[in-house]
Design a protein around this motif. Sequence first.
Motif, PDB file in Angstrom:
ATOM      1  N   ASP A 171       0.829  -1.205   0.000  1.00  0.00           N
ATOM      2  CA  ASP A 171       0.000   0.000   0.000  1.00  0.00           C
ATOM      3  C   ASP A 171       0.863   1.254   0.000  1.00  0.00           C
ATOM      4  O   ASP A 171       0.508   2.268  -0.572  1.00  0.00           O
ATOM      5  CB  ASP A 171      -0.919   0.016   1.227  1.00  0.00           C
ATOM      6  N   SER A 172       2.000   1.170   0.683  1.00  0.00           N
ATOM      7  CA  SER A 172       2.932   2.290   0.728  1.00  0.00           C
ATOM      8  C   SER A 172       4.344   1.744   0.682  1.00  0.00           C
ATOM      9  O   SER A 172       4.753   1.005   1.579  1.00  0.00           O
ATOM     10  CB  SER A 172       2.740   3.110   2.009  1.00  0.00           C
ATOM     11  N   ASP A 581       2.459  -1.981  10.242  1.00  0.00           N
ATOM     12  CA  ASP A 581       1.416  -1.169  10.878  1.00  0.00           C
ATOM     13  C   ASP A 581       0.017  -1.730  10.620  1.00  0.00           C
ATOM     14  O   ASP A 581      -0.872  -1.630  11.461  1.00  0.00           O
ATOM     15  CB  ASP A 581       1.484   0.272  10.353  1.00  0.00           C
ATOM     16  N   ASN A 582      -0.184  -2.299   9.442  1.00  0.00           N
ATOM     17  CA  ASN A 582      -1.514  -2.812   9.064  1.00  0.00           C
ATOM     18  C   ASN A 582      -1.546  -4.340   9.106  1.00  0.00           C
ATOM     19  O   ASN A 582      -2.214  -4.980   8.303  1.00  0.00           O
ATOM     20  CB  ASN A 582      -1.892  -2.318   7.673  1.00  0.00           C
ATOM     21  N   GLU A 583      -0.822  -4.928  10.058  1.00  0.00           N
ATOM     22  CA  GLU A 583      -0.685  -6.380  10.121  1.00  0.00           C
ATOM     23  C   GLU A 583      -2.035  -7.074  10.333  1.00  0.00           C
ATOM     24  O   GLU A 583      -2.873  -6.598  11.100  1.00  0.00           O
ATOM     25  CB  GLU A 583       0.251  -6.770  11.270  1.00  0.00           C
ATOM     26  N   SER A 632       2.296 -17.853  19.286  1.00  0.00           N
ATOM     27  CA  SER A 632       0.973 -17.472  19.777  1.00  0.00           C
ATOM     28  C   SER A 632       0.227 -16.831  18.616  1.00  0.00           C
ATOM     29  O   SER A 632       0.732 -15.888  17.988  1.00  0.00           O
ATOM     30  CB  SER A 632       1.093 -16.483  20.932  1.00  0.00           C
ATOM     31  N   PRO A 633      -0.966 -17.333  18.257  1.00  0.00           N
ATOM     32  CA  PRO A 633      -1.649 -16.853  17.048  1.00  0.00           C
ATOM     33  C   PRO A 633      -1.858 -15.351  16.976  1.00  0.00           C
ATOM     34  O   PRO A 633      -1.929 -14.794  15.876  1.00  0.00           O
ATOM     35  CB  PRO A 633      -2.976 -17.606  17.080  1.00  0.00           C
ATOM     36  N   ASP A 634      -1.935 -14.673  18.119  1.00  0.00           N
ATOM     37  CA  ASP A 634      -2.088 -13.218  18.079  1.00  0.00           C
ATOM     38  C   ASP A 634      -0.782 -12.513  17.744  1.00  0.00           C
ATOM     39  O   ASP A 634      -0.732 -11.289  17.638  1.00  0.00           O
ATOM     40  CB  ASP A 634      -2.643 -12.692  19.400  1.00  0.00           C
ATOM     41  N   ARG A 635       0.299 -13.296  17.546  1.00  0.00           N
ATOM     42  CA  ARG A 635       1.593 -12.747  17.108  1.00  0.00           C
ATOM     43  C   ARG A 635       2.039 -13.380  15.792  1.00  0.00           C
ATOM     44  O   ARG A 635       3.202 -13.245  15.403  1.00  0.00           O
ATOM     45  CB  ARG A 635       2.662 -12.985  18.180  1.00  0.00           C
ATOM     46  N   ILE A 636       1.139 -14.088  15.132  1.00  0.00           N
ATOM     47  CA  ILE A 636       1.466 -14.738  13.861  1.00  0.00           C
ATOM     48  C   ILE A 636       0.749 -14.006  12.728  1.00  0.00           C
ATOM     49  O   ILE A 636      -0.465 -14.139  12.563  1.00  0.00           O
ATOM     50  CB  ILE A 636       1.027 -16.216  13.862  1.00  0.00           C
ATOM     51  N   PRO A 637       1.440 -13.212  11.921  1.00  0.00           N
ATOM     52  CA  PRO A 637       0.783 -12.614  10.755  1.00  0.00           C
ATOM     53  C   PRO A 637       0.317 -13.690   9.779  1.00  0.00           C
ATOM     54  O   PRO A 637       0.917 -14.762   9.676  1.00  0.00           O
ATOM     55  CB  PRO A 637       1.891 -11.745  10.140  1.00  0.00           C
ATOM     56  N   ASN A 638      -0.755 -13.396   9.063  1.00  0.00           N
ATOM     57  CA  ASN A 638      -1.282 -14.343   8.082  1.00  0.00           C
ATOM     58  C   ASN A 638      -0.278 -14.690   6.996  1.00  0.00           C
ATOM     59  O   ASN A 638      -0.304 -15.789   6.439  1.00  0.00           O
ATOM     60  CB  ASN A 638      -2.525 -13.753   7.394  1.00  0.00           C
ATOM     61  N   SER A 639       0.607 -13.735   6.676  1.00  0.00           N
ATOM     62  CA  SER A 639       1.451 -13.913   5.498  1.00  0.00           C
ATOM     63  C   SER A 639       2.860 -13.412   5.760  1.00  0.00           C
ATOM     64  O   SER A 639       3.128 -12.712   6.740  1.00  0.00           O
ATOM     65  CB  SER A 639       0.853 -13.156   4.310  1.00  0.00           C
ATOM     66  N   VAL A 640       3.762 -13.782   4.858  1.00  0.00           N
ATOM     67  CA  VAL A 640       5.147 -13.307   4.898  1.00  0.00           C
ATOM     68  C   VAL A 640       5.161 -11.906   4.294  1.00  0.00           C
ATOM     69  O   VAL A 640       5.096 -11.753   3.078  1.00  0.00           O
ATOM     70  CB  VAL A 640       6.072 -14.241   4.097  1.00  0.00           C
ATOM     71  N   ALA A 641       5.236 -10.894   5.140  1.00  0.00           N
ATOM     72  CA  ALA A 641       5.150  -9.520   4.646  1.00  0.00           C
ATOM     73  C   ALA A 641       6.250  -8.632   5.208  1.00  0.00           C
ATOM     74  O   ALA A 641       6.226  -7.421   5.037  1.00  0.00           O
ATOM     75  CB  ALA A 641       3.782  -8.925   4.981  1.00  0.00           C
ATOM     76  N   VAL A 642       7.244  -9.243   5.890  1.00  0.00           N
ATOM     77  CA  VAL A 642       8.376  -8.471   6.391  1.00  0.00           C
ATOM     78  C   VAL A 642       9.612  -9.336   6.321  1.00  0.00           C
ATOM     79  O   VAL A 642       9.520 -10.573   6.408  1.00  0.00           O
ATOM     80  CB  VAL A 642       8.136  -7.993   7.837  1.00  0.00           C
TER      81      VAL A 642
END
Length: 642
Positions: A171-172, A581-583, A632-642
Amino acid sequence: MPSYTVTVTTGSQWFAGTDDYIYITLVGSKGCSEKNLLDKPFYNDFERGAVDSYDITVAEDIGDIQLIKINKHKYWYKDDWYCRHITVKTPAGDYLEFPCYRWISNDKEIDLREGTAKLVTHDVTQIHKQHRRKELEDRQKQYRWKEWHPGFPLSIDAHCHSDLPHDIQFDSEKGVDFILNYTKAMENLFVNSFMHMFQSSWNDFADFERIFVRISNTISEYFIQHWKEDFMFGYQFLNGCNPVEITKCTKIPENFPVTQEMVELCLERKLTLQQEIELGNIFIVDYKLLDGISANKTDPCTMQYIAAPICLLYKNLENKIMPIAIQLNQTPGPENPIFLPSDAEYDWLLAKIWVRSSDFHVHQTVTHLLRTHLLTEVFAIGMFRQLPAVHPVFKLLIPHVRFTIAINTKAREQLICECGLFDKAMGMESKEDIPYYFFRDDGMKVWDATLNFAKDVVDVYYDSDKTVCEDSELQAFVKDVYVYGLRDNEGSGFPKMIKTKEKLIEYLTLVMFTASGQHAAVNFGQYDWCSWIPNSPPTMRCPPPTNKGEVTIEYIIESLPDRGRSCWHLGAVWALSQFQDNELFLGLYPDEHFVEKRVKKAMAKFRKNLEDIISFIQERNKNKKLPYYYLSPDRIPNSVAV
């Protein structure tokens, strides 16, 4: 005359809105509506995040809606528009959902299908068959395979991020520019003051602590106090950044001639080494992959060295994994001694540092880059090339490849290219009975939850193994991944075709878990475990010792990275450990590609299972000095984005 209500939702990301003219045409089984301009007088339509509704009247009954056509014509300058989805309320009061989730460029027409997922065999109308075929033809022109470097999996044919199709760009660009992020990291870590001494050595271990003045981190702070301990060395093979190298030792390798006499002081059960092996108490980590790898020569002023060590570990009476023997290179001999805990303090410490440096190289290049980033990109490209947006597997996988091609393209531009950031820091080109192996234990929980979710979705669309075999688009996807992405490599372990529902579920689970849980486990702990330079040296400036009894503290400090490379390294591992930021975290799917109630129910079940895992991990981590939370799932992003 029949009247329809069309509701259009514009994306909320930067520059998603448009001032251009937007037209819609309803295509039905009995005919088409006119091309209608969507415009409200005295109202600014299609603003970022807006939801706009319009009434469309048709002259006669057009039958069941087959497609909707969207046209965008330029108002006065290039102004792309991001459409999330469109809803059509029919004269009968039914609501039809048309997922879009793509950028629409100037003077480009796109056709959208109603959101119900369909296999290729489910399409019976000619218009749907043509739409399906045309979509894939267009995608295959956009998403082309390319060899980035010999021996690597194939990647997207794009030289830089701006060459990518707009739909898969960030997005940016600013948020994922490695140079900008690195500069930000250096500012946050307050390490710029060392850069004028780029090639000078540190004075002692305490000197390294000076670069930690700005960041508070519980794990790294605890680790600094305990990094020399054998327990901490062994613990990292289970729950550090690279928890995938340790294996059970069933036989001492011939090129690692460890004897009973060497290790008997470490064997607390008073058994022989062979007996401990038979009981499953001996483990091994072998970095033979690094044997023969050339050291980084981009800096002619600094010599750099690589080793290929073998490390033997022992599960003691306290169920701790402890190192008991280290050989720094693969070929045994008088100049390649086996180092032991009973050796002189600095001999043993330097041997462990060499293992940690080798582990860092394998982690970054194989565990992290190859097995998460590049592998996920292969699946993403194959998916875009062979699966239309209406296919259920496309809908299932699209959240798990979000931004992956973009981040990898950025990495090839700035990070892993010749003279990229990695060159500035780095020095190189079966379930087991192990206690406290939180990576394994938590990983299995996340894997099982993901597998059950994949099964629930597959069961909605595939009623038998025969349906799987007859899905030509699915088989083309699997074949494209294998033949092109993985270069027809039988050793990859991936199939060329899938014949059963069970194998399909396993395949999809692997894709989703690799992109989410596996990447999270090996990426987001980098600052925790690699920021203390003596524990994970990105390069070594002196060769491995060839004799015992000669290592001094001065030799160790001189072997470690200089101040400049330490700063590059620290900035890199900090930047790579930050969430976007938009994880979007595992199980959160705000883009509603699926419209079916059974799938939405499966998603809700998936989220509930993930919440249970979160609660379990939170409870286990209470009062732990070294909490493990990377899976922990609340620290697992859906995708490889970093």
